[in-house]
Enzyme design. Structure first.
Site, PDB file in Angstrom:
ATOM      1  CE  LYS A  78      -4.309   1.755   0.351  1.00 21.44           C
ATOM      2  NZ  LYS A  78      -3.766   2.661  -0.917  1.00 21.44           N
ATOM      3  CE  LYS A 102       3.567   6.866   6.386  1.00 18.57           C
ATOM      4  NZ  LYS A 102       3.417   7.766   5.183  1.00 18.57           N
ATOM      5  CE  LYS A 114       4.595   7.473  -1.445  1.00 18.87           C
ATOM      6  NZ  LYS A 114       4.004   8.036  -0.055  1.00 18.87           N
ATOM      7  CB  THR A 198      -2.285  13.140   4.859  1.00 12.47           C
ATOM      8  OG1 THR A 198      -2.843  12.241   4.071  1.00 12.47           O
ATOM      9  CG2 THR A 198      -0.966  13.092   5.337  1.00 12.47           C
ATOM     10  CG  ASN A 229      -3.967  16.506   0.367  1.00  7.03           C
ATOM     11  OD1 ASN A 229      -3.562  15.786   1.544  1.00  7.03           O
ATOM     12  ND2 ASN A 229      -5.178  16.246  -0.135  1.00  7.03           N
ATOM     13  CB  SER A 356      -5.682   4.741   1.766  1.00  6.66           C
ATOM     14  OG  SER A 356      -5.653   5.960   0.967  1.00  6.66           O
TER      15      SER A 356
HETATM   16  N1  NDP Z   1      -0.968  12.893   0.026  1.00  5.90           N
HETATM   17  C1  NDP Z   1      -1.060  12.260   0.998  1.00  5.90           C
HETATM   18  O1  NDP Z   1      -2.094  11.494   1.442  1.00  5.90           O
HETATM   19  C2  NDP Z   1       0.344  12.053   1.830  1.00  5.90           C
HETATM   20  C3  NDP Z   1       1.302  12.559   1.559  1.00  5.90           C
HETATM   21  N2  NDP Z   1       2.245  12.791   2.538  1.00  5.90           N
HETATM   22  C4  NDP Z   1       3.648  13.155   2.309  1.00  5.90           C
HETATM   23  O2  NDP Z   1       3.499  14.663   2.582  1.00  5.90           O
HETATM   24  C5  NDP Z   1       4.319  15.363   1.618  1.00  5.90           C
HETATM   25  C6  NDP Z   1       3.538  16.377   0.839  1.00  5.90           C
HETATM   26  O3  NDP Z   1       2.441  15.757   0.053  1.00  5.90           O
HETATM   27  P1  NDP Z   1       1.220  16.365  -0.460  1.00  5.90           P
HETATM   28  O4  NDP Z   1       0.834  17.502   0.403  1.00  5.90           O
HETATM   29  O5  NDP Z   1       0.363  15.183  -0.719  1.00  5.90           O
HETATM   30  O6  NDP Z   1       1.777  16.774  -1.798  1.00  5.90           O
HETATM   31  P2  NDP Z   1       1.117  18.038  -2.761  1.00  5.90           P
HETATM   32  O7  NDP Z   1       1.707  17.853  -4.090  1.00  5.90           O
HETATM   33  O8  NDP Z   1      -0.137  18.395  -2.738  1.00  5.90           O
HETATM   34  O9  NDP Z   1       1.960  19.211  -2.271  1.00  5.90           O
HETATM   35  C7  NDP Z   1       3.539  19.231  -1.863  1.00  5.90           C
HETATM   36  C8  NDP Z   1       3.838  20.732  -1.619  1.00  5.90           C
HETATM   37  O10 NDP Z   1       5.243  20.715  -1.389  1.00  5.90           O
HETATM   38  C9  NDP Z   1       5.591  21.878  -1.998  1.00  5.90           C
HETATM   39  N3  NDP Z   1       7.096  21.820  -2.299  1.00  5.90           N
HETATM   40  C10 NDP Z   1       7.749  20.872  -3.189  1.00  5.90           C
HETATM   41  N4  NDP Z   1       8.846  21.126  -3.242  1.00  5.90           N
HETATM   42  C11 NDP Z   1       9.204  22.014  -2.429  1.00  5.90           C
HETATM   43  C12 NDP Z   1      10.572  22.559  -1.817  1.00  5.90           C
HETATM   44  N5  NDP Z   1      11.736  21.964  -2.565  1.00  5.90           N
HETATM   45  N6  NDP Z   1      10.122  23.666  -0.864  1.00  5.90           N
HETATM   46  C13 NDP Z   1       9.174  24.088  -0.424  1.00  5.90           C
HETATM   47  N7  NDP Z   1       8.015  23.477  -0.854  1.00  5.90           N
HETATM   48  C14 NDP Z   1       8.150  22.468  -1.522  1.00  5.90           C
HETATM   49  C15 NDP Z   1       4.871  21.976  -3.181  1.00  5.90           C
HETATM   50  O11 NDP Z   1       4.948  23.418  -3.555  1.00  5.90           O
HETATM   51  P3  NDP Z   1       4.489  23.660  -5.090  1.00  5.90           P
HETATM   52  O12 NDP Z   1       2.884  23.458  -5.056  1.00  5.90           O
HETATM   53  O13 NDP Z   1       4.693  25.033  -5.312  1.00  5.90           O
HETATM   54  O14 NDP Z   1       5.235  22.830  -6.220  1.00  5.90           O
HETATM   55  C16 NDP Z   1       3.538  21.844  -2.298  1.00  5.90           C
HETATM   56  O15 NDP Z   1       2.923  22.889  -1.852  1.00  5.90           O
HETATM   57  C17 NDP Z   1       5.047  14.436   1.036  1.00  5.90           C
HETATM   58  O16 NDP Z   1       6.286  14.068   1.712  1.00  5.90           O
HETATM   59  C18 NDP Z   1       4.364  13.079   0.983  1.00  5.90           C
HETATM   60  O17 NDP Z   1       5.048  12.082   0.808  1.00  5.90           O
HETATM   61  C19 NDP Z   1       2.294  11.624   3.587  1.00  5.90           C
HETATM   62  C20 NDP Z   1       1.168  10.955   3.783  1.00  5.90           C
HETATM   63  C21 NDP Z   1       0.087  10.884   2.923  1.00  5.90           C
HETATM   64  O1  AKG Z   2      -3.232   6.472   0.847  1.00  7.37           O
HETATM   65  C1  AKG Z   2      -2.368   5.745   0.772  1.00  7.37           C
HETATM   66  O2  AKG Z   2      -2.657   4.487   0.737  1.00  7.37           O
HETATM   67  C2  AKG Z   2      -0.804   5.905   0.787  1.00  7.37           C
HETATM   68  C3  AKG Z   2      -0.530   7.402   1.206  1.00  7.37           C
HETATM   69  C4  AKG Z   2       1.045   7.507   1.244  1.00  7.37           C
HETATM   70  O3  AKG Z   2       1.640   7.434   0.157  1.00  7.37           O
HETATM   71  C5  AKG Z   2       1.819   7.973   2.371  1.00  7.37           C
HETATM   72  O4  AKG Z   2       1.127   7.529   3.571  1.00  7.37           O
HETATM   73  O5  AKG Z   2       2.985   8.260   2.192  1.00  7.37           O
END
Ligand code: NDP
Ligand code: AKG
Length: 423
Positions: A78, A102, A114, A198, A229, A356
């Protein structure tokens, strides 16, 4: 795989190196199960795929894609799919391993996997993005499936991309397989609450950590790196609880306002143009983000952001890891020495995979829950896991990260041992 990259010899300071060092730290707490620990230090399976598409201008472009299944001892793989120009196999290996830890930490019946494509989706048209997604899904179709490995959104992927993945996989198997991905749109078997899950999990674990620290959320100053997000939803929930979001950074830059940024106006601007287009704060150099006076720091962008130097200077008392792997091991040690509490990624951001899981269960039972039920169940699972981890940390006098690994690795390695090794 190149000569430099192997399962056991990581590139220095890489996410995979960070993960291996986190596993090394838990070994003294595993007792007799420690003999199985090598299982965690190598992925079960890693697939590299070529993703060729015809671009809008008629040229043929090739992108490299990956799906890594790190461990499936406790259930199907997952984990999300990332579209980013810097994605590498080694990074996806680490991200898949963190999923293994996790899912076990919150006790979901999954392993860890992943995926990713090395592509800048911001440079693709919508049609090119759909082609890349569909071709990648077909290529990894040989190892994913509702009972084997279930992708979901991650950086730069969303419900629309999950819909294309579900449709492509379904066409290839000749049926409608809603359970093959999660994070889908609601009318395609998606779940209420998944988009915010998240960020909500970051808030739930952060609120509890603040309570234990005696840190009042009302008026607490919060700095958020990454405003997608995870970062934007966490920021909204903390602001609703009375906190002030004093700094936000995305890839366009950094904005600060010591009186608190107005999120209702910031979020739509950030979604459209990036945070620096927002007029209600001052734009500062990116490195200044780490100097901002704050009580809580939420890294919610990419790996390796909290370096030793940044750990030394942050004024935060509490770090909530919304991102996966944001803190390098040397920085972890500095934060611990300085008395800064870190709620690690493998519990802090587990709300997404938890909902999820709810989505997957709802798809199989074809019976959908209301949002209150989802949020109540999410909060209950997160709090139960966090409390158990906290007890483990107190018992052994270890960090919350090592305690999370202790709880999770015991579950994973016990499953491994009970399954046995022979084919
Ligand atoms: N989505 C999910 O359900 C989950 C996500 N995560 C983790 O959370 C983190 C963010 O994911 P998510 O919010 O989904 O991703 P998004 O794509 O929605 O957002 C990523 C954010 O990070 C910013 N970003 C990217 N590169 C940089 C940088 N070099 N410096 C500063 N900001 C930066 C982006 O900016 P810009 O938009 O300007 O590119 C954007 O605001 C990741 O590590 C992901 O693995 C963990 C668990 C679950
Ligand atoms: O929702 C999922 O299955 C996985 C989300 C994810 O990639 C994470 O937790 O880093």
């Amino acid at each position: 795989m190149s000569e430099k990259l192997s399962f056991v010899n990581p590139t220095a300071n890489s996410p995979w190196g960070t993960y291996l060092s986190q596993v090394d730290r838990v070994v003294p707490y595993l007792g007799p199960l420690a003999r199985w620990v090598e299982t965690l230090k190598r992925p079960k399976r890693a697939l590299i795929v070529d993703v060729p598409i015809e671009m809008d201008d008629g040229t043929i472009a090739h992108f490299e894609g990956y799906r890594v299944q790190h461990n499936m001892s406790r259930g199907p793989g997952k984990g999300g799919v990332r579209f980013h120009p810097d994605v590498t196999l080694e990074e996806v290996m680490a991200l898949s391993a963190w999923m293994t830890i996790k899912t076990a930490a919150v006790n979901l019946p999954y392993g860890g996997a992943k995926g990713g494509i090395r592509v800048d989706p911001k440079k693709l048209s919508l049609q090119e993005l759909e082609k890349v997604t569909r071709r990648y899904t077909s290529e990894i179709g040989i190892i994913i499936g509702p009972h084997t490995d279930i992708p979901a959104p991650d950086v730069n992927t969303n419900a629309q991309i999950m819909a294309w993945m579900m449709d492509t996989y379904s066409m290839n198997v000749g049926g409608t397989a809603t359970g093959v991905v999660t994070g889908k749109p609601l009318h395609l078997g998606g779940s209420l609450g998944r988009v915010k899950a998240t960020g909500r999990g970051v808030f739930v674990t952060g609120r509890e950590a603040a309570r234990r620290l005696g840190l009042d959320l009302r008026g607490a100053r919060i700095a958020v790196q990454g405003f997608g997000n995870v970062g934007s939803v966490a920021a909204e929930l903390f602001a609703e609880a009375g906190a002030k979001i004093v700094a936000v950074q995305d890839h366009t830059g950094t904005i600060v306002n010591s009186n608190g940024l107005d999120l209702a106006t910031l979020i739509p601007v950030a979604n459209k143009e990036g945070v620096v287009a927002f007029k209600g704060g001052d734009v500062v150099p990116n490195e200044a983000f780490w100097d901002v006076a704050c009580d809580i720091l939420i890294p919610a962008a990419l790996e390796g952001q909290i370096t030793a130097e940044r750990a030394q200077k942050t004024s935060a008392k509490l770090v909530l890891e919304g991102a996966n792997g944001p803190t390098v091991p040397t920085a972890d040690d500095i934060l611990a020495e300085r008395g800064v509490l870190v709620v690690p990624d493998v519990i802090c951001n587990a709300g997404g995979v938890t909902v999820s899981y709810f989505e997957w269960v709802q798809d199989f039972s074809s019976f959908f829950w209301d949002e209150d039920e989802i949020n109540v169940r999410l909060d209950r699972i997160m709090m139960k896991a966090l409390n158990q981890i906290w007890d483990t940390a107190d018992r052994h006098k270890i960090t919350l990260r090592t305690a999370t690994y202790a709880v999770a690795c015991e579950r994973i390695l016990m499953a491994r041992q009970e399954r046995g090794l022979y084919p």
